[in-house]
Design an enzyme around this catalytic site. Sequence first.
Site, PDB file in Angstrom:
ATOM      1  N   ILE A 149      26.791  41.499  11.596  1.00  0.00           N
ATOM      2  CA  ILE A 149      27.030  41.634  13.551  1.00  0.00           C
ATOM      3  C   ILE A 149      28.399  41.727  14.302  1.00  0.00           C
ATOM      4  O   ILE A 149      29.346  41.438  13.589  1.00  0.00           O
ATOM      5  CB  ILE A 149      26.683  40.011  14.251  1.00  0.00           C
ATOM      6  CG1 ILE A 149      25.458  39.171  14.078  1.00  0.00           C
ATOM      7  CG2 ILE A 149      26.837  39.682  16.054  1.00  0.00           C
ATOM      8  CD1 ILE A 149      25.777  38.437  12.837  1.00  0.00           C
ATOM      9  N   CYS A 150      28.283  43.102  15.416  1.00  0.00           N
ATOM     10  CA  CYS A 150      29.385  43.159  16.244  1.00  0.00           C
ATOM     11  C   CYS A 150      30.874  43.869  14.775  1.00  0.00           C
ATOM     12  O   CYS A 150      29.999  44.178  14.127  1.00  0.00           O
ATOM     13  CB  CYS A 150      29.973  41.775  16.744  1.00  0.00           C
ATOM     14  SG  CYS A 150      31.335  41.603  17.809  1.00  0.00           S
ATOM     15  N   SER A 151      32.208  43.406  14.844  1.00  0.00           N
ATOM     16  CA  SER A 151      33.076  44.049  14.049  1.00  0.00           C
ATOM     17  C   SER A 151      33.008  43.779  13.323  1.00  0.00           C
ATOM     18  O   SER A 151      33.371  44.102  11.489  1.00  0.00           O
ATOM     19  CB  SER A 151      34.061  43.761  14.340  1.00  0.00           C
ATOM     20  OG  SER A 151      34.331  42.254  14.777  1.00  0.00           O
ATOM     21  N   THR A 156      28.893  48.969  15.978  1.00  0.00           N
ATOM     22  CA  THR A 156      29.468  48.382  15.432  1.00  0.00           C
ATOM     23  C   THR A 156      29.547  47.762  16.949  1.00  0.00           C
ATOM     24  O   THR A 156      29.520  48.894  17.719  1.00  0.00           O
ATOM     25  CB  THR A 156      31.207  48.392  14.722  1.00  0.00           C
ATOM     26  OG1 THR A 156      31.432  46.679  14.890  1.00  0.00           O
ATOM     27  CG2 THR A 156      32.062  49.461  15.468  1.00  0.00           C
TER      28      THR A 156
END
Length: 335
Positions: A114-116, A134
């Site tokens: 998730i995300c970074s 990302t």
Amino acid sequence: MEPIRHIACLAFAEVMSLDVTGPLQVFASANVERQRQGLPPCYVLHLLGPEAGPVKTSAGFALVAEQAWREIDLASLDTLLIPGGMEMKQLCEDTALLDWLRQAEPRVRRLGSICSGALVLAAAGLLDGRTATTHWSDVEALSCHAAVEVQGDRLHTYDPQGRDGDAHVFTSAGVTAGIDLALALVEADLGRPMALAVARRLVLFLRRPGGQAQFSALLTPEPSRTPRLAALLEWIPANLGGDLSLEALAAQAKMAPRSLSRTFSQELGVGPGKYVERIRLEAARTLLQDAQASIATVARLTGFGHPENLRRTFHKHLSVSPQEYAERFGRPTFD
């Protein structure tokens, strides 16, 4: 009977709390929906930390990890999720964690970020040869991994059929895109009706339109200092409905067209035409969000002229039509 699936999410110092709680809540809500239907829960959720105990999040409060990630039986896990946070550089240099992820990859059915968190999977080499996304602000950093095919406007790269993504190792974009990813995982596990029921209960889109560009101010913030263009950049937003051709801008700036183009590239990293298109689009977005005018009027006021020109620009940058954008972010229905 559905199998029991163990879903684990990593936690670490300064983790983004919603990266953890958002996706896990989707799985928990799927359990609740099954119970409402007289069915047993099928997800068991685990929070893994460096050690068992509280883990401080970037929001300031702590989440409690039930055990250390080193101690869990990887073979018992169905899905392992890696969230993002504020200390990603340190995480990407944690050789013990990277080795553990490499061990986990062939042993879990699904490994996602998730995300970074994608940066950690990339540092472990687990995204090599794969498509990945990302958070929009980390797309450049992820692109430094030459073996990764980065698609910055994807909400997630999970595809149970493997046609436009990966069913085994996958990534998701900024923060709430982890919720989109979790809904996709629930749909693959339990079917579309269950995923719809969870989305309805949580007041979410099962599949929201467009990519993350529509939520990220076109991904590229403008430089704060533009000394040679300051007056012109102040003038442009007040004249969006007029002639903003290169020649008109050059005349207003009292510069030769070629010199103006060169200055735009040096100070803004973009040419005059693209800059004007961006400002017009931002103005149109604001008008649609505030429900100040119909789409036809918005197109005229912001210099697009015909609604079709506005529609093409919205699709180009935001992957949605003005109508869809207005319905999602505005208040009334537009013409």
